[in-house]
Motif scaffolding. Sequence first.
Motif, PDB file in Angstrom:
ATOM      1  N   GLY A  40     -46.110 -33.486 147.494  1.00  0.00           N
ATOM      2  CA  GLY A  40     -44.697 -33.841 147.522  1.00  0.00           C
ATOM      3  C   GLY A  40     -44.363 -35.090 146.737  1.00  0.00           C
ATOM      4  N   ASP A  41     -45.345 -35.710 146.110  1.00  0.00           N
ATOM      5  CA  ASP A  41     -45.097 -36.894 145.285  1.00  0.00           C
ATOM      6  C   ASP A  41     -46.250 -37.066 144.312  1.00  0.00           C
ATOM      7  OD1 ASP A  41     -47.153 -38.908 146.480  1.00  0.00           O
ATOM      8  OD2 ASP A  41     -46.085 -38.115 148.229  1.00  0.00           O
ATOM      9  N   ALA A  42     -46.019 -37.893 143.297  1.00  0.00           N
ATOM     10  CA  ALA A  42     -47.007 -38.062 142.237  1.00  0.00           C
ATOM     11  C   ALA A  42     -48.272 -38.760 142.728  1.00  0.00           C
ATOM     12  CB  ALA A  42     -46.390 -38.842 141.077  1.00  0.00           C
ATOM     13  N   THR A  43     -48.138 -39.665 143.693  1.00  0.00           N
ATOM     14  CA  THR A  43     -49.314 -40.381 144.193  1.00  0.00           C
ATOM     15  C   THR A  43     -50.289 -39.427 144.880  1.00  0.00           C
ATOM     16  OG1 THR A  43     -47.998 -42.391 144.510  1.00  0.00           O
ATOM     17  CG2 THR A  43     -50.095 -42.258 145.674  1.00  0.00           C
ATOM     18  N   THR A  44     -49.747 -38.547 145.713  1.00  0.00           N
ATOM     19  CA  THR A  44     -50.594 -37.542 146.365  1.00  0.00           C
ATOM     20  C   THR A  44     -51.196 -36.610 145.329  1.00  0.00           C
ATOM     21  OG1 THR A  44     -49.200 -37.624 148.349  1.00  0.00           O
ATOM     22  CG2 THR A  44     -50.630 -35.702 148.093  1.00  0.00           C
ATOM     23  N   ALA A  45     -50.378 -36.222 144.358  1.00  0.00           N
ATOM     24  CA  ALA A  45     -50.859 -35.333 143.297  1.00  0.00           C
ATOM     25  C   ALA A  45     -52.011 -35.968 142.544  1.00  0.00           C
ATOM     26  CB  ALA A  45     -49.720 -34.995 142.338  1.00  0.00           C
ATOM     27  N   LEU A  46     -51.885 -37.240 142.233  1.00  0.00           N
ATOM     28  CA  LEU A  46     -52.925 -37.928 141.474  1.00  0.00           C
ATOM     29  C   LEU A  46     -54.234 -37.989 142.262  1.00  0.00           C
ATOM     30  CD1 LEU A  46     -53.360 -39.311 138.773  1.00  0.00           C
ATOM     31  CD2 LEU A  46     -52.596 -41.448 139.805  1.00  0.00           C
ATOM     32  N   ARG A  47     -54.144 -38.182 143.560  1.00  0.00           N
ATOM     33  CA  ARG A  47     -55.344 -38.202 144.384  1.00  0.00           C
ATOM     34  C   ARG A  47     -56.048 -36.841 144.357  1.00  0.00           C
ATOM     35  NH1 ARG A  47     -53.158 -39.757 148.696  1.00  0.00           N
ATOM     36  NH2 ARG A  47     -53.033 -37.777 149.817  1.00  0.00           N
ATOM     37  N   LEU A  48     -55.272 -35.771 144.469  1.00  0.00           N
ATOM     38  CA  LEU A  48     -55.853 -34.428 144.412  1.00  0.00           C
ATOM     39  C   LEU A  48     -56.464 -34.148 143.041  1.00  0.00           C
ATOM     40  CD1 LEU A  48     -53.017 -32.461 146.260  1.00  0.00           C
ATOM     41  CD2 LEU A  48     -55.338 -32.868 147.110  1.00  0.00           C
ATOM     42  N   LEU A  49     -55.792 -34.592 142.012  1.00  0.00           N
ATOM     43  CA  LEU A  49     -56.267 -34.344 140.656  1.00  0.00           C
ATOM     44  C   LEU A  49     -57.556 -35.116 140.368  1.00  0.00           C
ATOM     45  CD1 LEU A  49     -52.774 -34.436 138.967  1.00  0.00           C
ATOM     46  CD2 LEU A  49     -54.364 -32.520 138.782  1.00  0.00           C
ATOM     47  N   ARG A  50     -57.675 -36.299 140.921  1.00  0.00           N
ATOM     48  CA  ARG A  50     -58.887 -37.091 140.693  1.00  0.00           C
ATOM     49  C   ARG A  50     -60.092 -36.503 141.418  1.00  0.00           C
ATOM     50  NH1 ARG A  50     -55.841 -42.955 140.790  1.00  0.00           N
ATOM     51  NH2 ARG A  50     -55.650 -43.163 138.524  1.00  0.00           N
ATOM     52  N   ASP A  51     -59.825 -35.682 142.436  1.00  0.00           N
ATOM     53  CA  ASP A  51     -60.926 -34.995 143.117  1.00  0.00           C
ATOM     54  C   ASP A  51     -61.486 -33.863 142.262  1.00  0.00           C
ATOM     55  OD1 ASP A  51     -60.715 -36.630 145.301  1.00  0.00           O
ATOM     56  OD2 ASP A  51     -59.428 -35.270 146.444  1.00  0.00           O
TER      57      ASP A  51
END
Length: 260
Positions: A40-51
């Motif tokens: 729901g936001d870019a910060t959460t997205a970035l965490r998932l993407l870094r995984d």
Amino acid sequence: MNDNPDTLTVLAVDDEPPALDELAYLLRRRDEIVSVHTAGDATTALRLLRDGGIDAVFLDINMPGLDGLELAGILRNFAQPPSVVFVTAHDDRAVAAFDLGAVDYLLKPLREERLAEAVRRIAERRRAGADNTPAPAASDEVIPVELGGVTTLVPRSSVRWVEADGDYARLHTATGSHLVRIPISTLESRWADAGFLRVHRSFLVALPLVTGIRSVGSGLVVCLRPEGDQQVVELPVSRRHTRELKDRLIRGPMQTWTSR
């Protein structure tokens, strides 16, 4: 990223829950997509993407905090960046989106056939990467054009000339014209390496289609090769652009820019 180029794991990012739910639902309907994550936001997205493990991101642009364009800019620095498709209600950010290497640019409300086209483009790019060959669409920029609620993708290679219309530009092709919210000066810069040249403050032409120039009264016009049932197109050439046009024609545009 998953190792099978024929299947995709994707991430949908939108700060509006109804829009995010709809996007995720439509993505899950695609046979090529085996897993859909949401944020729901870019910060959460970035965490998932870094995984890791994400092949493509379907990304809203207008979000609080880090917006979609800023997140896409960060993803470009990844060792293996995912493909990015922007999903937005605004048609005026396409130039910035494609500057960031976006695979596609979808306008809300989403249509399944356009989403299917975006997934196809991602899959092509994935297969091309697996084969170590360039993606088919990489050399030909596409411009999304919205008309009556329908989005049409206009390939740069189909554009014969561009006409300025205030802060907009009208793309002329063999089948019609399309008004886009992009200044002609932006297209002049972006498309210079593809063989487009400014011949007048109001006109940008595809040099491979130029058949010659001729005098009309006290000025000059540039002639473009007809296509299909079209007549020969003649566009005015301003004095300040005359020398460069002649120099470029003498250098042989047909040999230099055949891969527009």
